[in-house]
Design a protein around this motif. Sequence first.
Motif, PDB file in Angstrom:
ATOM      1  N   ARG A 165      -4.303   6.869   0.040  1.00 31.36           N
ATOM      2  CA  ARG A 165      -3.517   5.664  -0.265  1.00 31.36           C
ATOM      3  C   ARG A 165      -4.305   4.672  -1.114  1.00 31.36           C
ATOM      4  NH1 ARG A 165      -1.390   3.195   5.267  1.00 31.36           N
ATOM      5  NH2 ARG A 165       0.265   2.351   3.973  1.00 31.36           N
TER       6      ARG A 165
ATOM      7  N   ILE B 100       0.880  -1.175   0.000  1.00 32.12           N
ATOM      8  CA  ILE B 100       0.000   0.000   0.000  1.00 32.12           C
ATOM      9  C   ILE B 100       0.914   1.220   0.000  1.00 32.12           C
ATOM     10  CG2 ILE B 100      -1.848   1.196   1.203  1.00 32.12           C
ATOM     11  CD1 ILE B 100      -2.499  -1.384   2.657  1.00 32.12           C
ATOM     12  N   PRO B 101       0.792   2.113  -0.980  1.00 30.93           N
ATOM     13  CA  PRO B 101       1.695   3.264  -0.999  1.00 30.93           C
ATOM     14  C   PRO B 101       1.409   4.222   0.165  1.00 30.93           C
ATOM     15  CG  PRO B 101       0.007   3.489  -2.688  1.00 30.93           C
ATOM     16  CD  PRO B 101      -0.166   2.133  -2.091  1.00 30.93           C
ATOM     17  N   GLY B 102       2.380   5.053   0.499  1.00 31.29           N
ATOM     18  CA  GLY B 102       2.175   6.093   1.506  1.00 31.29           C
ATOM     19  C   GLY B 102       2.105   5.556   2.918  1.00 31.29           C
ATOM     20  N   GLN B 103       1.644   6.429   3.834  1.00 33.01           N
ATOM     21  CA  GLN B 103       1.574   6.076   5.246  1.00 33.01           C
ATOM     22  C   GLN B 103       0.219   6.465   5.814  1.00 33.01           C
ATOM     23  OE1 GLN B 103       4.699   8.359   7.115  1.00 33.01           O
ATOM     24  NE2 GLN B 103       5.710   8.279   5.143  1.00 33.01           N
TER      25      GLN B 103
END
Lengths: 323, 346
Positions: free
Chosen positions: B295, B276-279
């Motif tokens: 995300r 999953i990209p990002g935070q």
Amino acid sequence: MTPIVKVENLTKHFPIKKNALARRKAGNVKAVDGISFEIAPGETLGMVGESGCGKTTAGRTIIKLYEPTGGKIYFEGEDITEISPSAMRSYRSKMQIIFQDPFASLNPRHTIGRIIAAPFEIQNITPEGGVKRAVQTLMERVGLNPEHYNRFPHEFSGGQRQRIGIARSIALKPKFIVADEPVSALDVSIQAQIINLLDDLQTEFGMSFLFIAHDLSVVQHISDRVAVMYLGKIMEIAPTTDLYAAPHHPYTKALLSAVPVPDPQTERTRERILLHGDLPSPMNPPTGCVFNTRCWKAQDRCRIDEPELLQIGASSVACHFPE
Amino acid sequence: MTRLLDINDLHVTFPTEDGNVKAVDGLSLTLDAGETVAIVGESGSGKTVTSLSVLGLHNKKRTRLTGEILVHSERGVVDVVSCDDEELRKLRGSAVAMIFQDPMSSLHPYYSIGNQLSEAYRVVTKASKKDALKRCVEMLDLVGIPEPQKRVKEYPHQFSGGMRQRVMIAMAIINNPRILIADEPTTALDVTVQAQILSLLKELQREFNMGILLITHDLGVVAEVADRVNVMYAGKVVERGTVDDIYYRPLAPYTMGLLSSIPSVYGKGTGRLSAIPGQPPSLISLPEGCSFASRCSFASQVVGASCATDAPQLIEDEPGHSARCHLALADRRTAGAKFAAKGGTA
């Protein structure tokens, strides 16, 4: 082809003192007790085992962060077991380590620009286009915003800090990296990002990895071969597909069956081998096969004779009664 | 089914200098006797904060708690949010008990195991020291500690991690609680010991018909022991259903992302993991719309609503299976089938 790293019968014992003042030794913790393996260029060797099995000590001893007690370490065919710390420095640009804890492995008082530039500084190397540009290229490569050059570690999340650690370790384009539990402190969604990054970097630079982890599914994903350690010894070492499809050592089998699988139907149907008891103390390991106290196949011979690592197909197994 | 716990619209907020941290944002769940309900999520999703609220363990001066936590005990229904300290004390141990994550730091190093266990028993039952010690030996035997007569006199440092967790379990169930909260009970343990502890918990649950609220980040552990699952993200439940619903028919994009980002020992092994990209967002300044929007790979396919500005509600899409997402149900079903666990491929 010469292996990047070759270790022969490597041992690392930590002395235990009776009390803080006495010099007299009360015993030894046999953290690593005679392990041998090779890592080929571009290969990833996974190393798994439970806590206290000596996998971290093995990783640190191989790059001589610890002085080995016995055995030999060869790096690109050269014996580096005995050479002095200062002579070791020239080898350090070719071997690096990624640490487990992204919170403790970065100096909180240094900017990340300075942290990532440290390898250049120590090795007295001025990269083409200057240090700052090289660092920013590295930051971009590992997925950090190069504008954050002047920020401090506390401004970053766990996953980002691990990226900083990775940028530092690849700065000098090493041929060999020890990755010591690089994702165990991270959440699953972030863990996948970091594993993919390590995969990409390996394809791009062709370095070898010693990937140390306790998570068998992560190791399976990233490794070409896997070594299973127990109480300082290698129980089984085999190509990843063989090890996971047909484990020969009872310990490997038990370890694999203990891993919970994210699939409820599989969980309901599969049979599980429950090992009894805990890991024995590495100060006073069992005689014979070190696994005999928890093994369901143990017989008299296992308590007396220590099994050698023997070839079975593509795997090497240290067991008198392999599966 | 005997209802044991009802949580209705629970909000837990911590006021800080930087702003209000919304740790739990409108959570509702139920727990019946004999079943295991799991709360899964990543760090900071609010799962531990929820479990602490059920025991009333938050500092009242520094926490804003609204909603209802109804504990059905033998003496009737008590709302943990509004009841006083005396009532809470009566609930703890006898109605609700908890196993903490870290067995290394949850036991007092200065007192013997028997001393600590019997304190837990005597606080509730007022039994004599002698009876309490007898009970302790029984409990240690029950949780599988060999030679309980001898071990009861020993100190925590003489026990291994797995054995300490067994002591913690003994301490939690010594007063026959109806609800057991297990907050990451095996996270600090090795896999072989984890398997032992999980099978012990299942055995004890069958024997005493306890309801277990399992808090964990490990989807493998959930698949092994849970009956129903709540997936949390940024303080909210984003999907809820039976364990099969969640693993084979996921309907929330976050659940799909989680499922596909775990490598499995029975998986193909090679190929990229779909991360999953990002935070996760900061809990102080949560985005206006869906917390997962930035995300989410489906946000662009949503028609008729805006993920960035409208927060989706938790809607029951199928009987007993709810998700929080704007995307059309049919689209989510198709997407979910792609991400689902394979099912019996071992």
